[in-house]
Motif scaffolding. Structure first.
Motif, PDB file in Angstrom:
ATOM      1  N   ARG A 243       0.837  -1.205   0.000  1.00 26.07           N
ATOM      2  CA  ARG A 243       0.000   0.000   0.000  1.00 26.07           C
ATOM      3  C   ARG A 243       0.868   1.251   0.000  1.00 26.07           C
ATOM      4  N   MET A 244       1.913   1.227   0.809  1.00 26.26           N
ATOM      5  CA  MET A 244       2.820   2.383   0.865  1.00 26.26           C
ATOM      6  C   MET A 244       3.495   2.609  -0.487  1.00 26.26           C
ATOM      7  N   ARG A 245       3.893   1.540  -1.147  1.00 20.83           N
ATOM      8  CA  ARG A 245       4.491   1.670  -2.484  1.00 20.83           C
ATOM      9  C   ARG A 245       3.516   2.358  -3.421  1.00 20.83           C
ATOM     10  N   SER A 246       2.255   1.923  -3.385  1.00 20.66           N
ATOM     11  CA  SER A 246       1.235   2.529  -4.257  1.00 20.66           C
ATOM     12  C   SER A 246       1.038   3.997  -3.925  1.00 20.66           C
ATOM     13  N   GLU A 247       0.989   4.318  -2.636  1.00 19.16           N
ATOM     14  CA  GLU A 247       0.783   5.712  -2.230  1.00 19.16           C
ATOM     15  C   GLU A 247       1.954   6.592  -2.645  1.00 19.16           C
ATOM     16  N   TYR A 248       3.186   6.111  -2.438  1.00 19.81           N
ATOM     17  CA  TYR A 248       4.356   6.885  -2.859  1.00 19.81           C
ATOM     18  C   TYR A 248       4.385   7.059  -4.371  1.00 19.81           C
ATOM     19  N   THR A 249       4.057   6.004  -5.094  1.00 22.75           N
ATOM     20  CA  THR A 249       4.038   6.081  -6.556  1.00 22.75           C
ATOM     21  C   THR A 249       3.031   7.135  -7.012  1.00 22.75           C
ATOM     22  N   SER A 250       1.857   7.139  -6.402  1.00 23.20           N
ATOM     23  CA  SER A 250       0.837   8.135  -6.748  1.00 23.20           C
ATOM     24  C   SER A 250       1.298   9.544  -6.390  1.00 23.20           C
ATOM     25  N   ALA A 251       1.878   9.701  -5.211  1.00 23.43           N
ATOM     26  CA  ALA A 251       2.326  11.018  -4.764  1.00 23.43           C
ATOM     27  C   ALA A 251       3.422  11.567  -5.677  1.00 23.43           C
ATOM     28  N   LEU A 252       4.328  10.719  -6.108  1.00 18.52           N
ATOM     29  CA  LEU A 252       5.430  11.181  -6.963  1.00 18.52           C
ATOM     30  C   LEU A 252       4.938  11.682  -8.316  1.00 18.52           C
ATOM     31  N   LYS A 253       3.787  11.218  -8.744  1.00 18.63           N
ATOM     32  CA  LYS A 253       3.223  11.691 -10.018  1.00 18.63           C
ATOM     33  C   LYS A 253       2.763  13.140  -9.927  1.00 18.63           C
ATOM     34  N   LEU A 254       2.494  13.604  -8.705  1.00 18.63           N
ATOM     35  CA  LEU A 254       1.992  14.954  -8.499  1.00 18.63           C
ATOM     36  C   LEU A 254       3.098  15.983  -8.300  1.00 18.63           C
ATOM     37  N   ILE A 255       4.299  15.522  -8.096  1.00 23.00           N
ATOM     38  CA  ILE A 255       5.416  16.406  -7.770  1.00 23.00           C
ATOM     39  C   ILE A 255       6.235  16.682  -9.028  1.00 23.00           C
ATOM     40  N   ARG A 256       6.662  17.939  -9.174  1.00 18.95           N
ATOM     41  CA  ARG A 256       7.504  18.323 -10.316  1.00 18.95           C
ATOM     42  C   ARG A 256       8.807  17.529 -10.288  1.00 18.95           C
ATOM     43  N   LYS A 257       9.186  17.033 -11.430  1.00 17.88           N
ATOM     44  CA  LYS A 257      10.402  16.223 -11.542  1.00 17.88           C
ATOM     45  C   LYS A 257      11.642  17.099 -11.383  1.00 17.88           C
TER      46      LYS A 257
END
Length: 141
Positions: free
Chosen positions: A20-34
């Protein structure tokens, strides 16, 4: 921002929570500027207990380094970092010298209290202290 997020303890009873944490981090990283156009941050699970995911983690770290170094990104980031450190040191030293200067240090606490009480706007108080600092002929920067 991280270049690689490793969710540890991805084993046993904690495996569902780690996933679940992996999924949440993956989702959160999509929202952050690279940070870089060359690398998309990765999220993996690992278990130090069972040594799972450690080879993948190391491989991704090597891939990141290779990608960034081959394209000059490591050197560019280091140059920018050095510039930031330069200005951080200058800012720190100027503030230290300002706060300890004889014509300012005795008044700083009183001026801060006036500002906090709303008696003097912060900009006016700052200008007053700066004028005293720069008017003094004994300071050396």
């Amino acid at each position: 921002m991280a270049d690689l997020v490793v969710v540890n303890k991805a084993d046993g009873d904690l495996l569902p929570a780690a996933n679940r944490m992996r999924s949440e981090y993956t989702s959160a990283l999509k929202l952050i500027r690279k940070k870089s156009k060359l690398w998309l941050p990765k999220v993996i699970g690992a278990s130090a207990l069972s040594n799972e995911g450690l080879d993948e983690m190391w491989g991704l770290m090597e891939e990141f380094w290779r990608t960034m170094e081959e394209n000059g990104e490591i050197q560019r980031v280091r140059r920018e970092q050095s510039k930031k450190w330069l200005w951080s040191h200058i800012n720190w030293e100027l503030i230290r010298r300002f706060r300890t200067h004889s014509s300012v240090s005795s008044e700083v606490c009183e001026v801060e209290e006036c500002v906090m009480a709303g008696g003097v706007p912060p900009g006016v108080a700052a200008e007053t202290l700066l004028d005293k600092f720069f008017a003094s002929s004994t300071h050396s920067i």
